[in-house]
Design a protein around this motif. Structure first.
Motif, PDB file in Angstrom:
ATOM      1  N   VAL A  60     -25.883 -36.649   0.553  1.00 10.36           N
ATOM      2  CA  VAL A  60     -25.062 -37.495   1.422  1.00 10.36           C
ATOM      3  C   VAL A  60     -24.354 -36.670   2.486  1.00 10.36           C
ATOM      4  O   VAL A  60     -24.335 -37.023   3.669  1.00 10.36           O
ATOM      5  CB  VAL A  60     -24.034 -38.278   0.573  1.00 10.36           C
ATOM      6  CG1 VAL A  60     -23.108 -39.100   1.479  1.00 10.36           C
ATOM      7  CG2 VAL A  60     -24.750 -39.174  -0.427  1.00 10.36           C
ATOM      8  N   MET A  61     -23.760 -35.548   2.097  1.00  8.30           N
ATOM      9  CA  MET A  61     -22.936 -34.766   3.020  1.00  8.30           C
ATOM     10  C   MET A  61     -22.920 -33.308   2.583  1.00  8.30           C
ATOM     11  O   MET A  61     -22.912 -33.007   1.390  1.00  8.30           O
ATOM     12  CB  MET A  61     -21.500 -35.312   3.042  1.00  8.30           C
ATOM     13  CG  MET A  61     -20.551 -34.599   3.988  1.00  8.30           C
ATOM     14  SD  MET A  61     -18.899 -35.365   4.016  1.00  8.30           S
ATOM     15  CE  MET A  61     -18.325 -35.013   2.352  1.00  8.30           C
ATOM     16  N   LYS A  62     -22.938 -32.419   3.555  1.00  5.97           N
ATOM     17  CA  LYS A  62     -22.790 -30.995   3.293  1.00  5.97           C
ATOM     18  C   LYS A  62     -21.747 -30.442   4.258  1.00  5.97           C
ATOM     19  O   LYS A  62     -21.849 -30.642   5.471  1.00  5.97           O
ATOM     20  CB  LYS A  62     -24.114 -30.258   3.477  1.00  5.97           C
ATOM     21  CG  LYS A  62     -24.030 -28.765   3.144  1.00  5.97           C
ATOM     22  CD  LYS A  62     -25.316 -28.036   3.495  1.00  5.97           C
ATOM     23  CE  LYS A  62     -26.452 -28.418   2.576  1.00  5.97           C
ATOM     24  NZ  LYS A  62     -27.659 -27.577   2.822  1.00  5.97           N
ATOM     25  N   VAL A  63     -20.732 -29.754   3.702  1.00  2.00           N
ATOM     26  CA  VAL A  63     -19.660 -29.171   4.512  1.00  2.00           C
ATOM     27  C   VAL A  63     -19.763 -27.650   4.427  1.00  2.00           C
ATOM     28  O   VAL A  63     -19.474 -27.065   3.370  1.00  2.00           O
ATOM     29  CB  VAL A  63     -18.276 -29.640   4.022  1.00  2.00           C
ATOM     30  CG1 VAL A  63     -17.179 -29.036   4.898  1.00  2.00           C
ATOM     31  CG2 VAL A  63     -18.186 -31.153   4.005  1.00  2.00           C
ATOM     32  N   PRO A  64     -20.173 -26.961   5.497  1.00  2.78           N
ATOM     33  CA  PRO A  64     -20.275 -25.505   5.465  1.00  2.78           C
ATOM     34  C   PRO A  64     -18.903 -24.854   5.267  1.00  2.78           C
ATOM     35  O   PRO A  64     -17.897 -25.300   5.828  1.00  2.78           O
ATOM     36  CB  PRO A  64     -20.847 -25.158   6.846  1.00  2.78           C
ATOM     37  CG  PRO A  64     -21.450 -26.422   7.356  1.00  2.78           C
ATOM     38  CD  PRO A  64     -20.623 -27.524   6.783  1.00  2.78           C
ATOM     39  N   LEU A  65     -18.885 -23.772   4.488  1.00  5.98           N
ATOM     40  CA  LEU A  65     -17.621 -23.134   4.138  1.00  5.98           C
ATOM     41  C   LEU A  65     -17.518 -21.678   4.591  1.00  5.98           C
ATOM     42  O   LEU A  65     -16.526 -21.023   4.270  1.00  5.98           O
ATOM     43  CB  LEU A  65     -17.418 -23.179   2.619  1.00  5.98           C
ATOM     44  CG  LEU A  65     -17.240 -24.557   1.995  1.00  5.98           C
ATOM     45  CD1 LEU A  65     -17.128 -24.435   0.482  1.00  5.98           C
ATOM     46  CD2 LEU A  65     -16.013 -25.269   2.564  1.00  5.98           C
ATOM     47  N   LYS A  66     -18.477 -21.189   5.312  1.00  8.24           N
ATOM     48  CA  LYS A  66     -18.427 -19.791   5.714  1.00  8.24           C
ATOM     49  C   LYS A  66     -17.738 -19.661   7.072  1.00  8.24           C
ATOM     50  O   LYS A  66     -16.617 -20.134   7.252  1.00  8.24           O
ATOM     51  CB  LYS A  66     -19.832 -19.179   5.682  1.00  8.24           C
ATOM     52  CG  LYS A  66     -20.363 -19.019   4.243  1.00  8.24           C
ATOM     53  CD  LYS A  66     -19.463 -18.121   3.393  1.00  8.24           C
ATOM     54  CE  LYS A  66     -19.903 -18.033   1.948  1.00  8.24           C
ATOM     55  NZ  LYS A  66     -20.828 -16.992   1.659  1.00  8.24           N
ATOM     56  N   GLN A  67     -18.376 -19.046   8.051  1.00  8.35           N
ATOM     57  CA  GLN A  67     -17.687 -18.665   9.276  1.00  8.35           C
ATOM     58  C   GLN A  67     -16.995 -19.822  10.013  1.00  8.35           C
ATOM     59  O   GLN A  67     -15.815 -19.692  10.363  1.00  8.35           O
ATOM     60  CB  GLN A  67     -18.652 -17.947  10.232  1.00  8.35           C
ATOM     61  CG  GLN A  67     -18.022 -17.488  11.538  1.00  8.35           C
ATOM     62  CD  GLN A  67     -16.761 -16.641  11.335  1.00  8.35           C
ATOM     63  OE1 GLN A  67     -16.694 -15.877  10.384  1.00  8.35           O
ATOM     64  NE2 GLN A  67     -15.783 -16.789  12.203  1.00  8.35           N
TER      65      GLN A  67
END
Length: 392
Positions: free
Chosen positions: A87-94
């Motif tokens: 459903v959703m992906k939230v990037p957490l790196k840069q």
């Protein structure tokens, strides 16, 4: 002992209590922590650490130690457990760290607690750590506070901080507001050796599989040696406690019909521990005179926002700051601390309840949830969390 020479008493040696002890000791104050267990320790496994709490770790001087134990996952994933849809992906790196100035990580609750404990032991000239000290009540005498222990002895201090959790004895005496609110949800937890995790879910993510009246969270721990799992489902079972033996057959029945990937994870666990999820209605009454509440004793919340330990750690630094400003006028400092904290923590308490409903939606509500979340860009997700992750 003269009142001005007495320590500040803290009831409870969990994450919030130890964070408060170190925060106060760093300002030069003497602290006495009273822990009812035979040793200082934490029950449970995984815990999520957002940017707001990393700022607190930096102030406590423990950020490097926390980072050494943590796993910095690539993203947060929201999956539909029935359809298998991403459903959703939230990037957490840069991009995430550039926006918030601090990272998002996952770690073992025991590792976090051990780091805090060691940081308090380093200040043994200012912090006394006492175990097997079960507090049954207190008396505020104006110029000092006396706590009574189950063994018939007493301890005396300049002030008292109740950091004794959901079933706080200090809150019970202060507010007499009865037992916590039972949510109707049960959380099962387990860990799996990382090399036993199926490759099709061995993601470097904090992942949530949402389904009707159920959800499963998983992520790696301890330098990817372990894989943490928490499975939640609705139940009318109620037992007071935090570390009870789970019923594997009931769990598998509740998650019947889910996508083969989460199902394969659940089926690999034979030994589950569980606890009943509880919270309380938000209140303003966090202090009376020389006695204040902190963490779950003040604002217990459901786990769906992954902010319980984060809010307790924020409380600790905020309380220490106001004591510095008030020159140890405890009632004035405690009132300022309460005023600075209660709306923020109430928002998290109520939002956590709402997230539970969103995670456990069914039918058209689940379709709507997936549609709305699926349209969000990472930048929109970041801004939606800014009120929380930017800090108090």
């Amino acid at each position: 002992m003269a009142a001005q020479d007495a320590p500040i008493l803290i009831v409870g040696g969990g994450i919030g209590g130890l964070a408060a002890a170190r925060a106060l000791a760093l300002t030069g104050r003497r602290v006495h922590v009273l822990e009812q267990g035979r040793a200082f320790g934490e029950i449970g496994a995984g815990i999520q650490l957002s940017p707001n709490v990393f700022r607190m770790f930096e102030r406590l001087g423990i950020e490097d130690a926390i980072r050494a134990d943590a796993v910095f996952v690539d993203d947060i994933r929201f999956m539909d457990s029935l359809t298998g849809e991403a459903v959703m992906k939230v990037p957490l790196k840069q991009p995430f760290e550039a926006r918030f100035g601090k990272p998002y990580a996952v770690t073992h609750r025991g590792d976090l607690h051990t780091t805090l404990l060691k940081s308090c032991q380093e200040l043994d000239d200012r912090i006394v750590l006492e175990t097997e000290a079960k507090v049954t009540g207190y008396t505020d005498q104006g110029d000092r506070v006396t706590v009574r222990l189950a063994d018939g002895t007493a301890r005396e201090g300049r002030a008292l901080i109740g950091a004794d959790g959901l079933w706080s004895k200090i809150r019970a005496q202060m507010l007499n507001d009865g037992p916590p609110r039972v949510s109707g949800h049960i959380a099962y937890r387990a860990v799996l050796p990382y090399d036993q995790v199926p490759e099709n879910v061995r993601w470097d993510s904090a992942c949530l599989w949402a389904g009707p009246k159920t959800h499963l969270v998983h992520y790696p721990l301890r330098r990817k040696e372990l894989f943490n799992m928490v499975a939640v489902f609705h139940s009318d079972r109620y037992v007071e406690g935090w570390d009870l033996t789970g019923d594997r057959d009931e769990l598998m029945q509740r998650f019947e019909g889910v996508d083969p990937r989460p199902a394969s994870l659940l089926s690999r666990i034979t030994d589950w521990r569980y606890w009943v999820l509880c919270d309380r209605e938000p209140v303003r009454d966090w202090f009376q005179g020389n006695v204040a509440l902190l963490g779950d004793a003040a604002h217990p919340m459901l786990q769906y926002f992954a902010q319980g330990a984060c809010m307790a750690t924020e409380d600790a630094l905020c309380l220490a700051d106001f004591l510095e400003q008030a020159g140890d006028d405890f009632p004035r400092a405690f009132e300022a601390y309460r005023d600075a904290r209660y709306l923020r923590t109430a928002r998290v308490q109520l939002m956590a309840r709402l997230l539970g409903e969103i995670y456990h939606a069914a039918d058209v509500r689940a379709d709507l949830r997936n549609h709305v979340l699926g349209m969000r860009t990472p930048e929109q997700s970041y801004e939606g969390l800014a009120w929380l992750y930017d800090g108090p």
